[in-house]
Structure formats: C-alpha cells, structure tokens
Design a protein around this motif. Structure first.
Motif, PDB file in Angstrom:
ATOM      1  N   MET A 112      63.511  55.634  93.077  1.00 26.29           N
ATOM      2  CA  MET A 112      64.717  55.640  92.221  1.00 26.29           C
ATOM      3  C   MET A 112      65.520  56.914  92.497  1.00 26.29           C
ATOM      4  SD  MET A 112      64.955  55.593  88.050  1.00 26.29           S
ATOM      5  CE  MET A 112      65.728  53.997  87.843  1.00 26.29           C
ATOM      6  N   SER A 113      66.797  56.720  92.855  1.00 25.50           N
ATOM      7  CA  SER A 113      67.640  57.878  93.172  1.00 25.50           C
ATOM      8  C   SER A 113      67.894  58.697  91.915  1.00 25.50           C
ATOM      9  CB  SER A 113      68.969  57.395  93.734  1.00 25.50           C
ATOM     10  OG  SER A 113      69.762  56.851  92.697  1.00 25.50           O
ATOM     11  N   ASP A 114      68.237  59.958  92.133  1.00 22.65           N
ATOM     12  CA  ASP A 114      68.569  60.839  91.008  1.00 22.65           C
ATOM     13  C   ASP A 114      69.693  60.264  90.164  1.00 22.65           C
ATOM     14  OD1 ASP A 114      66.698  62.758  91.469  1.00 22.65           O
ATOM     15  OD2 ASP A 114      68.159  64.404  91.390  1.00 22.65           O
ATOM     16  N   GLU A 115      70.688  59.717  90.860  1.00 19.01           N
ATOM     17  CA  GLU A 115      71.847  59.210  90.124  1.00 19.01           C
ATOM     18  C   GLU A 115      71.467  58.013  89.260  1.00 19.01           C
ATOM     19  OE1 GLU A 115      76.407  57.757  90.826  1.00 19.01           O
ATOM     20  OE2 GLU A 115      75.183  58.232  92.601  1.00 19.01           O
ATOM     21  N   ARG A 116      70.699  57.114  89.835  1.00 19.76           N
ATOM     22  CA  ARG A 116      70.234  55.940  89.081  1.00 19.76           C
ATOM     23  C   ARG A 116      69.371  56.389  87.896  1.00 19.76           C
ATOM     24  NH1 ARG A 116      70.788  49.998  89.111  1.00 19.76           N
ATOM     25  NH2 ARG A 116      68.854  49.192  88.265  1.00 19.76           N
ATOM     26  N   PHE A 117      68.516  57.373  88.124  1.00 24.24           N
ATOM     27  CA  PHE A 117      67.691  57.897  87.037  1.00 24.24           C
ATOM     28  C   PHE A 117      68.574  58.385  85.891  1.00 24.24           C
ATOM     29  CE2 PHE A 117      65.563  61.286  84.712  1.00 24.24           C
ATOM     30  CZ  PHE A 117      64.309  60.759  84.473  1.00 24.24           C
ATOM     31  N   HIS A 118      69.607  59.131  86.225  1.00 24.41           N
ATOM     32  CA  HIS A 118      70.463  59.677  85.168  1.00 24.41           C
ATOM     33  C   HIS A 118      71.221  58.581  84.439  1.00 24.41           C
ATOM     34  CE1 HIS A 118      69.496  63.791  85.645  1.00 24.41           C
ATOM     35  NE2 HIS A 118      69.780  63.790  86.935  1.00 24.41           N
ATOM     36  N   MET A 119      71.653  57.569  85.172  1.00 27.75           N
ATOM     37  CA  MET A 119      72.341  56.445  84.522  1.00 27.75           C
ATOM     38  C   MET A 119      71.411  55.730  83.556  1.00 27.75           C
ATOM     39  SD  MET A 119      74.289  54.788  87.786  1.00 27.75           S
ATOM     40  CE  MET A 119      74.522  53.269  86.892  1.00 27.75           C
ATOM     41  N   ALA A 120      70.188  55.464  84.043  1.00 24.88           N
ATOM     42  CA  ALA A 120      69.211  54.766  83.203  1.00 24.88           C
ATOM     43  C   ALA A 120      68.858  55.615  81.997  1.00 24.88           C
ATOM     44  CB  ALA A 120      67.961  54.460  84.028  1.00 24.88           C
ATOM     45  N   ASN A 121      68.670  56.887  82.244  1.00 21.94           N
ATOM     46  CA  ASN A 121      68.300  57.800  81.169  1.00 21.94           C
ATOM     47  C   ASN A 121      69.366  57.849  80.079  1.00 21.94           C
ATOM     48  OD1 ASN A 121      67.871  61.096  80.347  1.00 21.94           O
ATOM     49  ND2 ASN A 121      66.116  59.756  80.448  1.00 21.94           N
ATOM     50  N   ARG A 122      70.603  57.963  80.531  1.00 27.56           N
ATOM     51  CA  ARG A 122      71.709  58.029  79.580  1.00 27.56           C
ATOM     52  C   ARG A 122      71.732  56.764  78.730  1.00 27.56           C
ATOM     53  NH1 ARG A 122      75.233  60.642  83.105  1.00 27.56           N
ATOM     54  NH2 ARG A 122      75.703  58.612  84.013  1.00 27.56           N
ATOM     55  N   LEU A 123      71.625  55.626  79.383  1.00 23.18           N
ATOM     56  CA  LEU A 123      71.660  54.360  78.653  1.00 23.18           C
ATOM     57  C   LEU A 123      70.512  54.252  77.655  1.00 23.18           C
ATOM     58  CD1 LEU A 123      72.359  51.422  78.013  1.00 23.18           C
ATOM     59  CD2 LEU A 123      71.112  50.755  80.081  1.00 23.18           C
ATOM     60  N   LEU A 124      69.301  54.452  78.149  1.00 22.30           N
ATOM     61  CA  LEU A 124      68.144  54.145  77.297  1.00 22.30           C
ATOM     62  C   LEU A 124      67.983  55.178  76.189  1.00 22.30           C
ATOM     63  CD1 LEU A 124      65.711  52.811  80.044  1.00 22.30           C
ATOM     64  CD2 LEU A 124      67.179  51.529  78.484  1.00 22.30           C
ATOM     65  N   PHE A 125      68.306  56.415  76.491  1.00 28.51           N
ATOM     66  CA  PHE A 125      68.234  57.441  75.456  1.00 28.51           C
ATOM     67  C   PHE A 125      69.253  57.156  74.354  1.00 28.51           C
ATOM     68  CE2 PHE A 125      69.436  61.935  74.200  1.00 28.51           C
ATOM     69  CZ  PHE A 125      68.402  62.045  73.288  1.00 28.51           C
ATOM     70  N   ARG A 126      70.435  56.739  74.753  1.00 28.80           N
ATOM     71  CA  ARG A 126      71.447  56.434  73.734  1.00 28.80           C
ATOM     72  C   ARG A 126      71.091  55.192  72.935  1.00 28.80           C
ATOM     73  NH1 ARG A 126      77.119  58.751  76.275  1.00 28.80           N
ATOM     74  NH2 ARG A 126      76.096  60.651  76.989  1.00 28.80           N
ATOM     75  N   MET A 127      70.451  54.238  73.574  1.00 29.36           N
ATOM     76  CA  MET A 127      69.989  53.076  72.815  1.00 29.36           C
ATOM     77  C   MET A 127      68.996  53.512  71.761  1.00 29.36           C
ATOM     78  SD  MET A 127      69.468  49.751  75.177  1.00 29.36           S
ATOM     79  CE  MET A 127      69.105  48.771  73.718  1.00 29.36           C
ATOM     80  N   PHE A 128      68.138  54.428  72.149  1.00 28.27           N
ATOM     81  CA  PHE A 128      67.136  54.955  71.233  1.00 28.27           C
ATOM     82  C   PHE A 128      67.787  55.590  70.014  1.00 28.27           C
ATOM     83  CE2 PHE A 128      62.738  55.568  72.936  1.00 28.27           C
ATOM     84  CZ  PHE A 128      62.158  55.316  71.708  1.00 28.27           C
ATOM     85  N   LYS A 129      68.708  56.467  70.295  1.00 31.26           N
ATOM     86  CA  LYS A 129      69.373  57.173  69.199  1.00 31.26           C
ATOM     87  C   LYS A 129      70.172  56.196  68.351  1.00 31.26           C
ATOM     88  CE  LYS A 129      71.561  60.577  71.435  1.00 31.26           C
ATOM     89  NZ  LYS A 129      72.214  61.911  71.529  1.00 31.26           N
ATOM     90  N   THR A 130      70.799  55.233  69.014  1.00 31.21           N
ATOM     91  CA  THR A 130      71.617  54.259  68.299  1.00 31.21           C
ATOM     92  C   THR A 130      70.766  53.418  67.358  1.00 31.21           C
ATOM     93  OG1 THR A 130      73.181  54.154  70.133  1.00 31.21           O
ATOM     94  CG2 THR A 130      73.183  52.295  68.595  1.00 31.21           C
ATOM     95  N   THR A 131      69.618  52.979  67.836  1.00 32.45           N
ATOM     96  CA  THR A 131      68.768  52.152  66.980  1.00 32.45           C
ATOM     97  C   THR A 131      68.223  52.978  65.826  1.00 32.45           C
ATOM     98  OG1 THR A 131      68.187  50.917  68.952  1.00 32.45           O
ATOM     99  CG2 THR A 131      66.921  50.471  66.981  1.00 32.45           C
TER     100      THR A 131
END
Lengths: 164, 164
Positions: free
Chosen positions: B1-20
């Motif tokens: 997994m590229s660094d960029e993809r990691f950051h995209m995934a991280n941003r998405l999933l972390f925000r989902m976490f906070k949102t829920t």
DNA sequence: TATTGTTATACTCTATAACTATA
DNA sequence: TATAGTTATAGAGTATAACAATA
C-alpha cells in the motif's frame, strides 16, 4: 421529513453505525498480538505524524479525537502502562503536558502502521482512489453537520446557565 | 500500500470513526429526555418494523445488529427495565424467546421516531436524496469487506480448533 | 450433540463533577 | 478568575466463557 426520506436516512446511518462497530472489532482483532484498540491507533498515529515531534498536549488530543480530555487521560494511562507514550511537563507553562511517543512507542508504530496498512487494504478492497475521496467528502459533510448539532446543544446549555 | 493510499484510507476511516462517535453522542443527547441510547434506537426500530409484530428472537437481533447475543441480552435487560420490551417464550420450540415491544414501547416509539426524524434532518442537512443513496452504497461496500474480514478470522479460529 | 438463551466476568470507552497546580 | 491536567465516579457497550433448558 417524509417517510421515504426517513427510511433512506435510517438505512444509511444505521449501516454506518454497524460498519464502524465492525471496524472497531475487526481492527482491534487485526492487531490483537499488540493489544491495541483502534482508538489507541488514533492516538499513536496522531503522535507519530510528521511535525509533531515535540508531542501534542492533552487538550489538543481531545480536540483532535472529539472526546473529553478526561477520556484522553484514560487512554493515555493505558498507553503509558504499555510504555508506548509519555507525558512531559512544559517549562514555559508548567500546567501543560506534552504527550510523546517513547522509543518503544516509535518502534511499535513502525510495525503497527504496516499492520494498519494491510488492514486498510482489506477494508477498502475494490475501492478506487476517487471513490475513497468521494466517500470521505460525504463523511466530512455529515461530520460537519453533527459538530453543528453538538455546538448548538452546548450553546443552549451555556445560555441556560447564563440566565441563572 | 502506497503512502498516499494509506493517508487517504486513514483520513476516511478515522473520520468515519469520529463521525459515528459524534452520532452516538449527539443522538443520545437528542433523546436525553427519553433516556435512550442510539443502540437502543436500533433495537426499538427493528422491533417496530412492519411485519415483525410477533417479534424477533434474541439471535435474530444479534445478527441484525452485528453484536454477540450476550450483548443483546444486556440491551434487552435495560429496555425491559424501562418496560419498553418483553420476551415471550415460543410454544413450539421452548428454547426460543420472541422479543416484542410492550404497549408502552409502541407508544414511546411513535414519539421517538419523530425525534429521530428531526435528528436525521439536522444530521443530513444539505444532502440530496441521491447523495444519501450514494453514501449508503459506499458504506455498504465497506461493510461487506469488513464482514469478509470478520468471517476469515472466525474460519481461521475454527481451523485451529479442528487441527487440535 | 447442537442450539437458544442466560449468567458471570472483565475491560474499554465515554461522560460529568470536583479537585490541584499554575497562570 | 481562568486554564491544563488529573482524580473520582458512573454507566453503556462490547466481548468471551460457562451454564441450563430444550431440541
């Protein structure tokens, strides 16, 4: 709100709920050997971010995670027990503590971030980059609305106090 | 997994976490006068669904919510304490209990569903119907991947047991 | 033997209130 | 007075393991 809109909203938000719960369960299980929860991933990830070598204050972490500072304290207690983080008193304002990764914390993170990467790969299997961005954009808008709801509630509470 | 993809995934999933998490906090506060959590909304909503007048079994609820049946038991204990639900033994298979809304539970639900509707309105302010559907589609795909992860883990566990 | 539901236990996360130290 | 962090307390939600009743 029409019945149809209610059902659409319900379907979406209920599934988000279940999805995030699954994320917590499967994510924590993914790194079971390290005994770290997904909330703890978040803290370690924040502290490992480039540009935060001096650490983050407890308040900054609470704002970042959207939880109370007392909650952050509990998280930090558990992470400190595992010797992954430490709190360092600030010299210029001695009320403030900077939270940093320990040497062990940095070592674990380089492992953990790889594990998290493979977890993300599995979780987002089949998603294009564009879809992830779109997904995040929608999540952000929902998050913004919820922050607005929270703020209004806090203002109502303050207003009530001011009236007394 | 590229660094960029990691950051995209991280941003998405972390925000989902906070949102829920925000959904849980603001949603529970929204119906604070009824003393009901968002998880309890889910249970009551399931039991109030058309076509489930006879109720749902504990196992069915657990599968529906993606949690253990022991967890459902705890939720039902709290709902029963509030006299909103009841368990009725099934005559033909006496191991099974059907969980149903009480009369009070039905009355509360007609109120609660209105409250939830206004909450959804606020949470999804600015979202078009199409966007909600798109959002739900993306969430479903993530959910499916996570279910796959959970299943693989369970199979590994079973495999280990079988080997022993 | 297998399944349904329950009880027992433990832990994390979350919150609020009250406190100490410092500014 | 106000702010940063901590301690104390409470409760919900989550899990797993072991049990009883029933099939």
């Amino acid at each position: 709100m029409s019945d149809e809109r209610f059902h659409m909203a319900n379907r979406l938000l209920f599934r988000m709920f279940k999805t995030t719960n699954l994320m917590h369960v499967t994510g924590t299980a993914w790194t079971a050997s390290l005994k770290l929860t997904t909330q703890q991933w978040s803290v370690l990830g924040a502290l490992a971010s480039p540009g935060y070598d001096d650490g983050l204050t407890v308040n900054e972490l609470a704002e970042y995670l959207f939880v109370s500072r007392q909650n952050v304290n509990g998280l930090l207690d558990r992470l400190e027990q595992a010797k992954l983080t430490e709190r360092v008193q600030n010299a210029s304002d001695r009320r403030v503590r900077f939270v940093r990764l320990t040497k062990k914390g940095k070592a674990i993170w380089s492992n953990l971030s790889n594990e998290i990467g493979s977890y993300y790969d599995a979780a987002l299997d089949g998603f294009s980059d564009e879809e992830i961005v779109q997904f995040q954009y929608l999540t952000d808008r929902l998050m913004t609305n919820l922050l607005q709801i929270r703020e209004e509630k806090e203002n109502r509470k303050k207003g009530t106090i001011d009236q007394v």
